[in-house]
Design a protein around this motif. Structure first.
Motif, mmCIF file in Angstrom:
data_model
loop_
_atom_site.group_PDB
_atom_site.id
_atom_site.type_symbol
_atom_site.label_atom_id
_atom_site.label_comp_id
_atom_site.label_asym_id
_atom_site.label_seq_id
_atom_site.Cartn_x
_atom_site.Cartn_y
_atom_site.Cartn_z
ATOM 1 N N ARG A 11 1.297 -7.809 -4.233
ATOM 2 C CA ARG A 11 -0.115 -7.506 -3.995
ATOM 3 C C ARG A 11 -0.902 -8.788 -3.702
ATOM 4 N N ASP A 17 -4.088 -4.052 -1.889
ATOM 5 C CA ASP A 17 -3.373 -3.143 -2.779
ATOM 6 C C ASP A 17 -2.364 -2.316 -2.006
ATOM 7 N N GLN A 18 -1.273 -1.971 -2.676
ATOM 8 C CA GLN A 18 -0.295 -1.036 -2.125
ATOM 9 C C GLN A 18 -0.431 0.307 -2.840
ATOM 10 N N ASP A 31 1.702 0.053 2.286
ATOM 11 C CA ASP A 31 0.372 -0.288 2.800
ATOM 12 C C ASP A 31 0.414 -0.265 4.326
#
Length: 378
Positions: A11, A17-18, A31
């Motif tokens: 991250r 963010d994933q 992502d």
């Protein structure tokens, strides 16, 4: 380092963010980001302290393909060791595990724990090749596959390893002992077919087929040697080479391959050599269309005194052109037996007419012009 630590480092390294998710039996982090080349979906699987990465253009990403690629054991070999896979609905048929590396340069430890799995066609890769050589081969100086590797829907970017066997002064290739990676279609349809006459190219498919080809007027001739050592002659219209021989680069059944075809002779073409002070040169004969030959006279030969060009027809009738010291266009036809030339000053329009006769009637009509001068060679 725990898997949770790795997820956090991913991250931070990616700066976003994933989204947690599942692809088949695999827990993953996903992502999607817009890059200059398009929107790319990236999948990270973190398992037992190791990271496996998949990347695909958002318009080609599919869970079913991703699942197959994630099922491939993520063991990097340092060389190209393809794994056969079945990817529904696409032409790609093998997976490669590349790395470690390809993660974040800002986190060397994460990078060393990361491998990337890519989907390829067997005609795009040379099995057993060192990974560093593979990356050079798919660069823009090789096949260009690197620009398409994230497109799972792509038509295979087929590779040929090629080398030049004869001199080609000023050409796009130089003679070499070892072959270099080329985009297979380009080497056949643009380099060999438009190359100088009687200059030989050796071209190898990833499946072990070996071609030795040269252009002779509007045809490409040579030999195809199969992986088992059997060989067959090649004699094709030069612009039919790729359509006829692409099956050997695709790895398709070559038992019905037709390597000798008659075809229609090309019209309105001439071979040409030229020398200019500021627009290049060709010491070996290349083939060009009539319009291009006439345009070269007006746009290049007449730019600078001393520039010249030699145009040759199918049966070796010749017209030579030169920009005189005072910027006019001189055309002549040599007569080697008599050691003289016949020529005169002409306009570009007259030169165009003479080149049309040279190409279409296979003869020089300079002697038919009024006011032609005879110039002895001595």
């Amino acid at each position: 380092m725990t898997d949770k630590d790795l997820a956090e480092r991913i991250r931070r390294a990616r700066g976003r963010d994933q989204t947690p998710g599942r692809i088949g039996k695999h827990a993953v982090l996903i992502d999607t980001v817009r890059l200059p080349a398009g929107v790319v979906t990236t999948v990270h699987r973190v398992l037992d302290g190791q990271v496996t990465v998949l990347r695909a253009g958002a318009d080609s990403f599919r869970d079913d393909i991703a699942e197959v690629l994630l099922d491939v054991p993520p063991v990097a070999a340092g060389s190209i060791q393809p794994t056969s896979v079945s990817l529904p609905g696409v032409r790609l048929d093998h997976a490669l595990v590349l790395g470690p590396g390809g993660g974040s340069s800002r986190d060397p430890e994460l990078n060393e724990r990361t491998v990337t799995v890519v989907a390829v066609h067997h005609g795009e890769i040379l099995a057993g090749e060192a990974e560093k050589d593979f990356h050079r081969a798919i660069s823009s100086r090789g096949t260009g596959l690197g620009h398409h590797l994230n497109d799972w829907n792509r038509h295979p970017v087929l590779r040929a390893d090629a080398r030049l066997l004869d001199d080609w002064p000023g050409g796009v290739m130089r003679p070499s002992r070892k072959p270099y990676p080329w985009h297979a279609e380009r080497i056949l349809s643009r380099v060999v077919s438009n190359g100088p006459a009687d200059v030989r190219f050796e071209i190898r498919s990833m499946g072990g087929h070996n071609l030795v080809l040269q252009r002779q007027w509007d045809r490409a001739v040579g030999t195809l040697t199969f992986p088992d050592g059997a060989s067959t002659p090649v004699d094709q219209p030069r612009h039919d080479l790729w359509a006829s021989l692409s099956p050997i680069f695709l790895g398709e059944d070559a038992s019905t391959l037709v390597t000798v075809t008659a075809g229609m002779p090309e019209a309105d073409v001439l071979e040409m050599r030229y020398q200019t002070h500021d627009r290049g040169w060709a010491s070996l004969p290349v083939m060009e269309g009539l319009d291009s030959c006439v345009a070269r006279l007006d746009g290049q030969i007449l730019r600078t005194p001393g520039n010249w060009a030699v145009f040759t027809s199918r049966s070796d009738a010749v017209i030579q052109a030169k920009c005189t010291d005072d910027g006019h266009l001189w055309l002549e036809t040599p007569d080697p037996a008599a050691k003289r030339s016949q020529g005169r000053l002409v306009t570009v329009e007259e030169a165009a007419t003479l080149l049309h006769i040279l190409a279409r009637e296979d003869r020089s009509a300079i002697a038919d012009l009024p006011g032609v001068k005879t110039v002895p060679w001595d």
